[in-house]
Design a protein around this motif. Structure first.
Motif, PDB file in Angstrom:
ATOM      1  N   MET A   1       0.842  -1.192   0.000  1.00 33.77           N
ATOM      2  CA  MET A   1       0.000   0.000   0.000  1.00 33.77           C
ATOM      3  C   MET A   1       0.880   1.246   0.000  1.00 33.77           C
ATOM      4  SD  MET A   1      -3.006   1.136  -0.034  1.00 33.77           S
ATOM      5  CE  MET A   1      -3.394   2.858  -0.100  1.00 33.77           C
ATOM      6  N   ALA A   2       0.407   2.284  -0.677  1.00 32.21           N
ATOM      7  CA  ALA A   2       1.165   3.534  -0.778  1.00 32.21           C
ATOM      8  C   ALA A   2       1.253   4.227   0.583  1.00 32.21           C
ATOM      9  CB  ALA A   2       0.479   4.453  -1.781  1.00 32.21           C
ATOM     10  N   ASN A   3       2.451   4.690   0.923  1.00 35.29           N
ATOM     11  CA  ASN A   3       2.649   5.360   2.210  1.00 35.29           C
ATOM     12  C   ASN A   3       2.869   6.856   2.075  1.00 35.29           C
ATOM     13  OD1 ASN A   3       2.353   3.183   3.973  1.00 35.29           O
ATOM     14  ND2 ASN A   3       4.408   2.459   3.505  1.00 35.29           N
ATOM     15  N   SER A   4       3.687   7.269   1.112  1.00 38.84           N
ATOM     16  CA  SER A   4       3.969   8.698   0.979  1.00 38.84           C
ATOM     17  C   SER A   4       2.804   9.400   0.297  1.00 38.84           C
ATOM     18  CB  SER A   4       5.245   8.908   0.168  1.00 38.84           C
ATOM     19  OG  SER A   4       5.049   8.464  -1.158  1.00 38.84           O
ATOM     20  N   ALA A   5       2.730  10.690   0.507  1.00 39.72           N
ATOM     21  CA  ALA A   5       1.664  11.496  -0.102  1.00 39.72           C
ATOM     22  C   ALA A   5       1.736  11.399  -1.621  1.00 39.72           C
ATOM     23  CB  ALA A   5       1.796  12.946   0.344  1.00 39.72           C
ATOM     24  N   GLN A   6       2.961  11.400  -2.148  1.00 35.79           N
ATOM     25  CA  GLN A   6       3.163  11.315  -3.595  1.00 35.79           C
ATOM     26  C   GLN A   6       2.634   9.995  -4.145  1.00 35.79           C
ATOM     27  OE1 GLN A   6       7.266  11.098  -4.691  1.00 35.79           O
ATOM     28  NE2 GLN A   6       6.881  11.446  -6.862  1.00 35.79           N
ATOM     29  N   ALA A   7       2.930   8.907  -3.442  1.00 41.03           N
ATOM     30  CA  ALA A   7       2.488   7.585  -3.886  1.00 41.03           C
ATOM     31  C   ALA A   7       0.968   7.460  -3.793  1.00 41.03           C
ATOM     32  CB  ALA A   7       3.161   6.499  -3.056  1.00 41.03           C
ATOM     33  N   LYS A   8       0.378   8.079  -2.756  1.00 42.52           N
ATOM     34  CA  LYS A   8      -1.079   8.045  -2.615  1.00 42.52           C
ATOM     35  C   LYS A   8      -1.752   8.800  -3.752  1.00 42.52           C
ATOM     36  CE  LYS A   8      -1.158   7.435   2.360  1.00 42.52           C
ATOM     37  NZ  LYS A   8      -1.278   8.055   3.680  1.00 42.52           N
ATOM     38  N   LYS A   9      -1.189   9.956  -4.088  1.00 43.78           N
ATOM     39  CA  LYS A   9      -1.735  10.743  -5.198  1.00 43.78           C
ATOM     40  C   LYS A   9      -1.609   9.959  -6.499  1.00 43.78           C
ATOM     41  CE  LYS A   9      -1.342  15.115  -7.641  1.00 43.78           C
ATOM     42  NZ  LYS A   9      -0.690  16.429  -7.703  1.00 43.78           N
ATOM     43  N   ARG A  10      -0.459   9.338  -6.692  1.00 42.19           N
ATOM     44  CA  ARG A  10      -0.230   8.531  -7.896  1.00 42.19           C
ATOM     45  C   ARG A  10      -1.263   7.411  -8.005  1.00 42.19           C
ATOM     46  NH1 ARG A  10       0.794   9.771 -12.466  1.00 42.19           N
ATOM     47  NH2 ARG A  10       2.851  10.438 -12.955  1.00 42.19           N
ATOM     48  N   ALA A  11      -1.557   6.775  -6.898  1.00 39.62           N
ATOM     49  CA  ALA A  11      -2.545   5.688  -6.876  1.00 39.62           C
ATOM     50  C   ALA A  11      -3.922   6.224  -7.279  1.00 39.62           C
ATOM     51  CB  ALA A  11      -2.606   5.047  -5.492  1.00 39.62           C
ATOM     52  N   ARG A  12      -4.271   7.399  -6.777  1.00 42.29           N
ATOM     53  CA  ARG A  12      -5.554   8.015  -7.153  1.00 42.29           C
ATOM     54  C   ARG A  12      -5.575   8.335  -8.649  1.00 42.29           C
ATOM     55  NH1 ARG A  12      -4.601  11.283  -2.596  1.00 42.29           N
ATOM     56  NH2 ARG A  12      -4.231  13.096  -3.919  1.00 42.29           N
ATOM     57  N   GLN A  13      -4.497   8.900  -9.148  1.00 41.00           N
ATOM     58  CA  GLN A  13      -4.427   9.259 -10.570  1.00 41.00           C
ATOM     59  C   GLN A  13      -4.510   8.019 -11.456  1.00 41.00           C
ATOM     60  OE1 GLN A  13      -0.706  11.416 -10.524  1.00 41.00           O
ATOM     61  NE2 GLN A  13      -1.762  13.374 -10.747  1.00 41.00           N
TER      62      GLN A  13
ATOM     63  N   GLU B   1      -5.988   5.195 -10.782  1.00 42.53           N
ATOM     64  CA  GLU B   1      -7.357   4.678 -10.758  1.00 42.53           C
ATOM     65  C   GLU B   1      -8.264   5.489 -11.693  1.00 42.53           C
ATOM     66  OE1 GLU B   1     -10.435   2.271 -10.202  1.00 42.53           O
ATOM     67  OE2 GLU B   1      -8.398   1.896  -9.504  1.00 42.53           O
ATOM     68  N   THR B   2      -8.108   6.805 -11.651  1.00 42.71           N
ATOM     69  CA  THR B   2      -8.900   7.688 -12.529  1.00 42.71           C
ATOM     70  C   THR B   2      -8.599   7.396 -13.989  1.00 42.71           C
ATOM     71  OG1 THR B   2      -8.752   9.400 -10.823  1.00 42.71           O
ATOM     72  CG2 THR B   2      -9.494  10.089 -12.997  1.00 42.71           C
ATOM     73  N   ARG B   3      -7.314   7.319 -14.315  1.00 37.79           N
ATOM     74  CA  ARG B   3      -6.889   7.025 -15.690  1.00 37.79           C
ATOM     75  C   ARG B   3      -7.443   5.676 -16.154  1.00 37.79           C
ATOM     76  NH1 ARG B   3      -6.439   9.778 -19.329  1.00 37.79           N
ATOM     77  NH2 ARG B   3      -7.045  11.495 -18.081  1.00 37.79           N
ATOM     78  N   PHE B   4      -7.375   4.690 -15.246  1.00 39.88           N
ATOM     79  CA  PHE B   4      -7.850   3.351 -15.581  1.00 39.88           C
ATOM     80  C   PHE B   4      -9.327   3.388 -15.960  1.00 39.88           C
ATOM     81  CE2 PHE B   4      -9.953  -0.548 -14.027  1.00 39.88           C
ATOM     82  CZ  PHE B   4      -9.401  -1.452 -14.914  1.00 39.88           C
ATOM     83  N   GLN B   5     -10.133   4.110 -15.179  1.00 38.40           N
ATOM     84  CA  GLN B   5     -11.567   4.202 -15.451  1.00 38.40           C
ATOM     85  C   GLN B   5     -11.837   4.892 -16.793  1.00 38.40           C
ATOM     86  OE1 GLN B   5     -13.875   2.667 -13.815  1.00 38.40           O
ATOM     87  NE2 GLN B   5     -12.449   1.954 -12.246  1.00 38.40           N
TER      88      GLN B   5
END
Length: 87
Positions: free
Chosen positions: A1-13, A15-19
């Motif tokens: 699981m993403a820990n840093s703020a950057q990694a969390k943002k990347r995970a959100r991006q 997911e959005t791109r995937f959709q």
């Protein structure tokens, strides 16, 4: 699981791109299915119209990075040859 703020943002991006990409692929497949059905029915006018409608959608998929340029070119070439071959 993403820990840093950057990694969390990347995970959100991601997911959005995937959709968004999933919706684009689905839309393109629908256009391709319409061409396939028109070819199967043997209606040359309908097949030509469906192919003409599918071309910009496929090329938009290339522009948006969903498909590779050569893949789309190959698909369009094969489809147009099949439409042309309808008696």
């Amino acid at each position: 699981m993403a820990n840093s703020a950057q990694a969390k943002k990347r995970a959100r991006q991601n997911e959005t791109r995937f959709q968004i990409n999933k919706a684009r692929r689905s839309r393109i497949r629908t256009f391709l299915r319409k061409v396939e059905e028109a070819i199967a029915s043997g209606d040359k006018e309908a097949a030509t119209a469906a192919l003409r409608a599918a071309q910009p959608e496929l090329m938009r998929g290339v522009t948006k990075g969903v498909y590779h340029k050569n893949t789309v070119s190959r698909k369009l070439s094969r489809l147009s040859a099949r439409v042309k071959a309808i008696g």
